[in-house]
Scaffold this motif. Structure first.
Motif, short mmCIF file in Angstrom:
data_model
loop_
_atom_site.label_atom_id
_atom_site.label_comp_id
_atom_site.label_asym_id
_atom_site.label_seq_id
_atom_site.Cartn_x
_atom_site.Cartn_y
_atom_site.Cartn_z
N ALA A 93 1.31 1.31 -7.18
CA ALA A 93 -0.08 1.57 -6.79
C ALA A 93 -0.28 3.05 -6.46
N LEU A 94 0.68 3.64 -5.78
CA LEU A 94 0.58 5.06 -5.46
C LEU A 94 0.66 5.89 -6.74
N ALA A 95 1.55 5.51 -7.65
CA ALA A 95 1.66 6.24 -8.92
C ALA A 95 0.35 6.17 -9.70
N ARG A 96 -0.27 4.99 -9.75
CA ARG A 96 -1.54 4.87 -10.46
C ARG A 96 -2.61 5.71 -9.79
N ALA A 97 -2.61 5.73 -8.46
CA ALA A 97 -3.61 6.52 -7.74
C ALA A 97 -3.44 8.00 -8.04
N LEU A 98 -2.21 8.48 -8.08
CA LEU A 98 -1.96 9.88 -8.38
C LEU A 98 -2.47 10.23 -9.78
N ARG A 99 -2.22 9.35 -10.74
CA ARG A 99 -2.68 9.61 -12.11
C ARG A 99 -4.20 9.61 -12.20
N ARG A 100 -4.84 8.67 -11.52
CA ARG A 100 -6.30 8.61 -11.58
C ARG A 100 -6.92 9.86 -10.95
N GLU A 103 6.65 14.58 -11.67
CA GLU A 103 7.85 14.33 -10.87
C GLU A 103 7.63 13.18 -9.89
N ARG A 104 6.48 13.20 -9.25
CA ARG A 104 6.20 12.18 -8.25
C ARG A 104 6.07 10.80 -8.89
N VAL A 105 5.35 10.74 -10.00
CA VAL A 105 5.14 9.46 -10.67
C VAL A 105 6.46 8.92 -11.21
N GLU A 106 7.31 9.79 -11.74
CA GLU A 106 8.59 9.34 -12.27
C GLU A 106 9.45 8.71 -11.17
N ARG A 107 9.46 9.33 -10.00
CA ARG A 107 10.23 8.77 -8.89
C ARG A 107 9.66 7.41 -8.48
N LEU A 108 8.33 7.33 -8.42
CA LEU A 108 7.69 6.07 -8.04
C LEU A 108 7.90 5.01 -9.12
N ARG A 109 7.92 5.43 -10.38
CA ARG A 109 8.19 4.48 -11.47
C ARG A 109 9.59 3.88 -11.32
N GLU A 110 10.56 4.72 -11.00
CA GLU A 110 11.92 4.23 -10.82
C GLU A 110 12.00 3.24 -9.66
#
Length: 328
Positions: free
Chosen positions: A251-258, A294-301
């Motif tokens: 959810a945080l990763a999606r929020a960052l992308r949006r 970088e942030r999204v990749e960490r959250l994806r993992e």
């Protein structure tokens, strides 16, 4: 004016400049010697310097926090105006070691959220109204958790204090080096005039002056880089804490992308706008935030380690959440 007369006049000017600069350098050196002679014992002196640096940084932090809240284009939101949002914040704060912050909603029309203050007073959580149209409830909760993590770690205070102490150290070094800077500047100017080349700053004294000034500026840059590096580490830590508290790193990763996509410039001359960002190393070092990639990749993992989850959208790297926190 003949060449001989010009050289004579230039030499007189050079000597006069040298006298002025050396007099100023000696005056400053005498002040520093007098201050050093009147100094207390070394432990007391170091304690006073440390107290002065910390006190100055703390005052700057408190004034900066108050100024941010005073300049907000929005209002403090009472519980009765947004009960659901307040309940979400209450629930998150109860799961975290953080006092309940005040809630402000702004109308900057730029999707952003940031936290200011912290510690025993709880601080303040600032959210732009556009986020509620852009993000889902789970994504809003992830953003809230990220910002509450900054308050939990008192990140704004820690970064402001470290930055203030670093700048204070560079300031002390500059004051100590001021007599040498004045003397070298006078010698460089006098040498150029006496040689009949008033604008020439290629002599040895000019090079020494530039070297000393460059070293002091390098200290300032180093202090800035250390502060920015700590800020980027705290962003990662806030992401990790938000993912832990909500149990939903996706959810945080999606929020960052949006948020990233919503803040991308779209007008025709965007490459020349002030919002343009590149992948230059200097830009990354001076940034208060790591890249969204970088942030999204960490959250994806993290999300993948928890099992199947909703897809995290891909996109170019820009970081926005919490950007206002650097002003705290």
């Amino acid at each position: 004016m003949s060449r001989l007369a010009f050289r004579a006049a230039a030499a007189v000017i050079g000597v006069a400049l040298l006298a002025v600069y050396l007099t100023a350098a000696l005056f400053v050196a005498d002040l520093l010697r007098a201050a050093w002679a009147a100094r207390p014992d070394l432990p007391v002196l170091l304690a006073l310097l440390a107290a002065g640096a910390l006190g100055s940084a703390y005052l700057s932090y408190r004034l900066g926090t108050a100024q941010i809240l005073a300049n907000l284009e929005g209002d403090r939101v009472p519980r009765k105006r947004a009960p659901d949002l307040h309940r979400r914040i209450d629930s998150l704060a109860a799961r975290m070691a953080v006092a309940r912050p005040d809630l402000y909603v702004t109308d900057a029309r730029a999707p952003n959220a940031f936290a200011v203050g912290g510690g025993s007073d709880g601080g303040a959580l600032v959210i732009d109204r556009s986020l509620f149209r852009l993000l889902s409830p789970r994504e809003i909760e992830a953003i809230l958790a990220h910002e509450l993590a900054h308050l939990e770690g008192n990140d704004g205070f820690a970064i402001a204090m470290a930055d203030g102490v670093g700048r204070a150290l560079v300031g002390v070094a500059t004051v100590v080096a001021l007599p040498a800077l004045l003397a070298l500047s006078g010698l460089a100017a006098a040498s150029a005039w006496i040689r009949g080349r008033p604008g020439d700053r290629s002599g040895p004294f000019a090079r020494l002056h530039r070297g000393l000034a460059g070293a002091l500026f390098g200290g300032f840059v180093l202090a800035t880089l250390v502060s920015r590096s700590r800020s980027r580490r705290r962003e990662f830590a806030a992401d990790d804490r938000a993912a832990e508290v909500t149990g939903d790193p996706a959810a945080l990763a999606r929020a960052l992308r949006r948020i990233e996509r919503a803040t991308e410039p779209t007008w025709p001359f965007a490459p020349f706008s002030t919002h343009r960002r590149t992948d230059e190393p200097a830009e990354r070092w001076l940034s208060t935030h790591p890249s969204t990639d970088e942030r999204v990749e960490r959250l994806r993992e993290m999300a993948e380690s928890q099992g199947p989850t909703r897809r995290i959208p891909a996109g170019p790297s820009r970081a926005t959440v919490g950007r206002g926190r650097s002003r705290r």
